[in-house]
Design an enzyme around this catalytic site. Structure first.
Site, PDB file in Angstrom:
ATOM      1  N   GLY A 205       0.826  -1.220   0.000  1.00 33.73           N
ATOM      2  CA  GLY A 205       0.000   0.000   0.000  1.00 33.73           C
ATOM      3  C   GLY A 205       0.853   1.259   0.000  1.00 33.73           C
TER       4      GLY A 205
ATOM      5  N   ARG B 193       0.916  -4.821  -5.701  1.00 28.04           N
ATOM      6  CA  ARG B 193       1.029  -6.114  -5.033  1.00 28.04           C
ATOM      7  C   ARG B 193       1.283  -7.094  -6.163  1.00 28.04           C
ATOM      8  NH1 ARG B 193      -3.074  -3.578  -1.406  1.00 28.04           N
ATOM      9  NH2 ARG B 193      -1.898  -3.244   0.509  1.00 28.04           N
TER      10      ARG B 193
ATOM     11  N   ASP C 269       5.180  -5.099   6.009  1.00 27.22           N
ATOM     12  CA  ASP C 269       5.803  -6.372   6.395  1.00 27.22           C
ATOM     13  C   ASP C 269       5.744  -7.413   5.278  1.00 27.22           C
ATOM     14  OD1 ASP C 269       3.067  -6.565   6.762  1.00 27.22           O
ATOM     15  OD2 ASP C 269       3.238  -7.962   8.447  1.00 27.22           O
TER      16      ASP C 269
ATOM     17  N   THR D  12       4.189   2.354   5.707  1.00 24.61           N
ATOM     18  CA  THR D  12       2.794   1.918   5.820  1.00 24.61           C
ATOM     19  C   THR D  12       2.061   2.844   6.781  1.00 24.61           C
ATOM     20  OG1 THR D  12       1.321   0.248   6.787  1.00 24.61           O
ATOM     21  CG2 THR D  12       3.600   0.136   7.465  1.00 24.61           C
TER      22      THR D  12
ATOM     23  N   ASP E 210      -0.222   1.964   8.611  1.00 27.73           N
ATOM     24  CA  ASP E 210      -0.754   1.167   9.730  1.00 27.73           C
ATOM     25  C   ASP E 210       0.112   1.162  10.989  1.00 27.73           C
ATOM     26  OD1 ASP E 210      -2.881   0.513   8.135  1.00 27.73           O
ATOM     27  OD2 ASP E 210      -2.146  -1.475   7.601  1.00 27.73           O
TER      28      ASP E 210
ATOM     29  N   ASP F 210       2.342  -0.952  11.887  1.00 31.74           N
ATOM     30  CA  ASP F 210       2.209  -2.291  12.476  1.00 31.74           C
ATOM     31  C   ASP F 210       3.479  -3.116  12.316  1.00 31.74           C
ATOM     32  OD1 ASP F 210       2.032  -2.476   9.743  1.00 31.74           O
ATOM     33  OD2 ASP F 210       0.382  -3.912   9.731  1.00 31.74           O
TER      34      ASP F 210
ATOM     35  N   ARG G 189      -6.445  -2.880   8.937  1.00 32.80           N
ATOM     36  CA  ARG G 189      -7.061  -4.212   8.812  1.00 32.80           C
ATOM     37  C   ARG G 189      -6.639  -5.093   9.992  1.00 32.80           C
ATOM     38  NH1 ARG G 189      -6.551  -5.583   2.874  1.00 32.80           N
ATOM     39  NH2 ARG G 189      -4.388  -5.206   3.405  1.00 32.80           N
TER      40      ARG G 189
HETATM   41  P1  ADP Z   1       2.754  -4.641   2.524  1.00 33.18           P
HETATM   42  O1  ADP Z   1       4.181  -4.638   2.139  1.00 33.18           O
HETATM   43  O2  ADP Z   1       2.153  -3.267   2.538  1.00 33.18           O
HETATM   44  O3  ADP Z   1       2.520  -5.427   3.797  1.00 33.18           O
HETATM   45  P2  ADP Z   1       1.672  -6.858   0.953  1.00 33.18           P
HETATM   46  O4  ADP Z   1       1.515  -7.781   2.139  1.00 33.18           O
HETATM   47  O5  ADP Z   1       0.552  -6.814  -0.008  1.00 33.18           O
HETATM   48  O6  ADP Z   1       1.937  -5.357   1.360  1.00 33.18           O
HETATM   49  O7  ADP Z   1       3.006  -7.323   0.198  1.00 33.18           O
HETATM   50  C1  ADP Z   1       3.476  -6.610  -0.930  1.00 33.18           C
HETATM   51  C2  ADP Z   1       4.125  -7.555  -1.901  1.00 33.18           C
HETATM   52  O8  ADP Z   1       5.273  -8.173  -1.300  1.00 33.18           O
HETATM   53  C3  ADP Z   1       3.268  -8.737  -2.348  1.00 33.18           C
HETATM   54  O9  ADP Z   1       2.349  -8.420  -3.356  1.00 33.18           O
HETATM   55  C4  ADP Z   1       4.350  -9.684  -2.877  1.00 33.18           C
HETATM   56  O10 ADP Z   1       4.795  -9.287  -4.140  1.00 33.18           O
HETATM   57  C5  ADP Z   1       5.467  -9.483  -1.856  1.00 33.18           C
HETATM   58  N1  ADP Z   1       5.355 -10.490  -0.787  1.00 33.18           N
HETATM   59  C6  ADP Z   1       4.596 -10.444   0.328  1.00 33.18           C
HETATM   60  N2  ADP Z   1       4.737 -11.569   1.065  1.00 33.18           N
HETATM   61  C7  ADP Z   1       5.598 -12.357   0.390  1.00 33.18           C
HETATM   62  C8  ADP Z   1       6.138 -13.665   0.606  1.00 33.18           C
HETATM   63  N3  ADP Z   1       5.812 -14.394   1.680  1.00 33.18           N
HETATM   64  N4  ADP Z   1       6.981 -14.173  -0.321  1.00 33.18           N
HETATM   65  C9  ADP Z   1       7.327 -13.461  -1.418  1.00 33.18           C
HETATM   66  N5  ADP Z   1       6.848 -12.214  -1.685  1.00 33.18           N
HETATM   67  C10 ADP Z   1       6.000 -11.667  -0.802  1.00 33.18           C
HETATM   68  O1  F6P Z   2      -1.902  -1.429   4.828  1.00 32.82           O
HETATM   69  C1  F6P Z   2      -2.425  -0.148   4.563  1.00 32.82           C
HETATM   70  C2  F6P Z   2      -3.917  -0.242   4.306  1.00 32.82           C
HETATM   71  O2  F6P Z   2      -4.395   1.053   4.005  1.00 32.82           O
HETATM   72  C3  F6P Z   2      -4.741  -0.854   5.434  1.00 32.82           C
HETATM   73  O3  F6P Z   2      -4.981   0.029   6.508  1.00 32.82           O
HETATM   74  C4  F6P Z   2      -5.992  -1.254   4.687  1.00 32.82           C
HETATM   75  O4  F6P Z   2      -6.660  -2.295   5.323  1.00 32.82           O
HETATM   76  C5  F6P Z   2      -5.435  -1.714   3.357  1.00 32.82           C
HETATM   77  O5  F6P Z   2      -4.185  -1.071   3.188  1.00 32.82           O
HETATM   78  C6  F6P Z   2      -6.326  -1.409   2.182  1.00 32.82           C
HETATM   79  O6  F6P Z   2      -5.730  -1.922   1.049  1.00 32.82           O
HETATM   80  P1  F6P Z   2      -6.251  -1.628  -0.432  1.00 32.82           P
HETATM   81  O7  F6P Z   2      -5.918  -0.204  -0.752  1.00 32.82           O
HETATM   82  O8  F6P Z   2      -5.497  -2.597  -1.273  1.00 32.82           O
HETATM   83  O9  F6P Z   2      -7.718  -1.859  -0.406  1.00 32.82           O
END
Ligand code: ADP
Ligand code: F6P
Length: 327
Positions: free
Chosen positions: A15, A76, A107, A130, A132, A134, A176
């Site tokens: 995000g 993503r 994360d 982020t 969040d 978190d 979330r």
């Molecule tokens: P954020 O970084 O905000 O927590 P996401 O959880 O959607 O967002 O993760 C962002 C991107 O990081 C994912 O779309 C993917 O490309 C990569 N990613 C997340 N988790 C994994 C994983 N366990 N293994 C490999 N790539 C990952």
């Molecule tokens: O992780 C940041 C965040 O804005 C969360 O607070 C929320 O739940 C989520 O992303 C929303 O994601 P998206 O923009 O993909 O709907």
């Protein structure tokens, strides 16, 4: 022998968060200052897989420190979850000679970076981006301060209407899995109740406290709910309250994505600049696979692996503050 980093890539993933541009700017300019070649990788890990990688210069990051979103765009990327996807990404980095990465994201992005770095021996530095807040190992994440201030501004406005009509407002903020935006914005706007995913909400306690406030003729009632609270968000909470307090004039307001955009606050620009600078210094010093954070106003380095395993803890004191100050 330690490998020397000469060409680095920077990307934003997951995000978007206000302040990401300030972090990109800091990485690019610190890298150039140290004589490194710097590349911008578009749309997070997708750009690495699709070879959408562009050279960055000092002027490429001019006039962005005040802008929300991210000039590198973010995404993503499903393919990066698979080894084959990561292998493609590595082949593209190798072609360009990129031998160090800065990943600005949450994360999930760090989980991907950790895997990638272990598989292909590319040093990766994570910057917590982020709204969040978190992620363990840092007091601040890039974007949180701006998001909270946006929520506070909106809730203050809602308070005017709540007051004018004697209404009970259920306001949903983002988060979330984490209640920090709810907790900070709720305390700062004088909310009566704050519902967060980290705490199981006691329905009887919630209804009881609203009844008690009605009895004491409390003028304004604001309940701030994190989207990921146990009830399933503001609409669900409103249903329960309307059912139990039929006389209450209840309205719901979901703040949504306005919390993700906008010009970053001074605080977010500052931490993003400090973290971006520190990330490049880490790569040059050979400290790899860490997340750069700030704790007690000092740079703090957490192994990527640990940064993804733990979340920040909500202090019991904060929850007591909510109760006492809303009385
Ligand atoms: P954020 O970084 O905000 O927590 P996401 O959880 O959607 O967002 O993760 C962002 C991107 O990081 C994912 O779309 C993917 O490309 C990569 N990613 C997340 N988790 C994994 C994983 N366990 N293994 C490999 N790539 C990952
Ligand atoms: O992780 C940041 C965040 O804005 C969360 O607070 C929320 O739940 C989520 O992303 C929303 O994601 P998206 O923009 O993909 O709907």
């Amino acid at each position: 022998m330690e490998k020397k980093v000469t060409k680095i890539g920077v990307l934003t993933s997951g995000g978007d968060a206000p302040g990401m541009n300030a972090a990109i700017r800091a990485v690019v300019r610190t890298g150039i200052y140290h004589g490194l070649e710097v590349f911008g990788i578009m749309r997070g890990y997708s750009g690495m897989i699709e070879n959408d990688i562009i050279p960055m210069h000092s002027r490429s990051v001019a006039n962005i420190i005040q802008r929300g979103g991210t000039i590198l765009k973010t995404a993503r990327c499903k393919e990066f979850f698979e080894y084959e996807g990561r292998k493609k990404a590595h082949a593209n980095l190798k072609k360009l000679g990129i031998n160090g990465l800065v990943i600005i994201g949450g994360d999930g992005s760090f989980r991907g970076a950790h895997k990638f770095s272990n598989e292909f021996d590319i040093p990766c530095i994570g910057l917590p981006g982020t709204i969040d807040k978190d992620i363990a190992g840092t007091d601040f994440t890039i974007g949180f301060d701006t998001a909270v201030n946006t929520a506070v501004e909106a809730i203050d406005k809602i308070r005017d209407t709540a007051d004018a009509h004697d209404r009970l407002f259920i306001i949903e903020v983002m988060g979330r899995d984490a209640g920090y935006i709810a907790l900070h914005s709720g305390i700062a706007t004088g909310a009566e109740n704050i519902l967060i995913p980290e705490r199981k909400t006691d329905v009887e306690e919630l209804v009881g406290s609203l009844l008690e406030k009605e009895r004491r003729k409390k003028l304004v009632n604001l309940v701030v709910v994190a989207e990921g609270d146990g009830f399933g968000g503001a609409d669900e909470v409103a249903k329960i309250i309307k059912d139990r307090l039929p006389a209450a004039d209840v309205r719901v307001c979901v703040l949504g994505h306005i919390q993700r955009g906008g010009s970053p606050s001074c605080m977010d620009r500052l931490i993003a600049s400090r973290m971006g600078y520190a990330a490049v210094e880490c790569l040059i010093a050979g400290t790899d696979n860490v997340m750069v954070g700030i704790m007690n106003n000092r740079m703090h380095y957490t192994p990527l692996e640990k940064a993804v395993k733990a979340k920040q803890k909500i202090s019991d004191d904060w929850l007591r503050i909510v109760k006492i100050l809303a009385s």
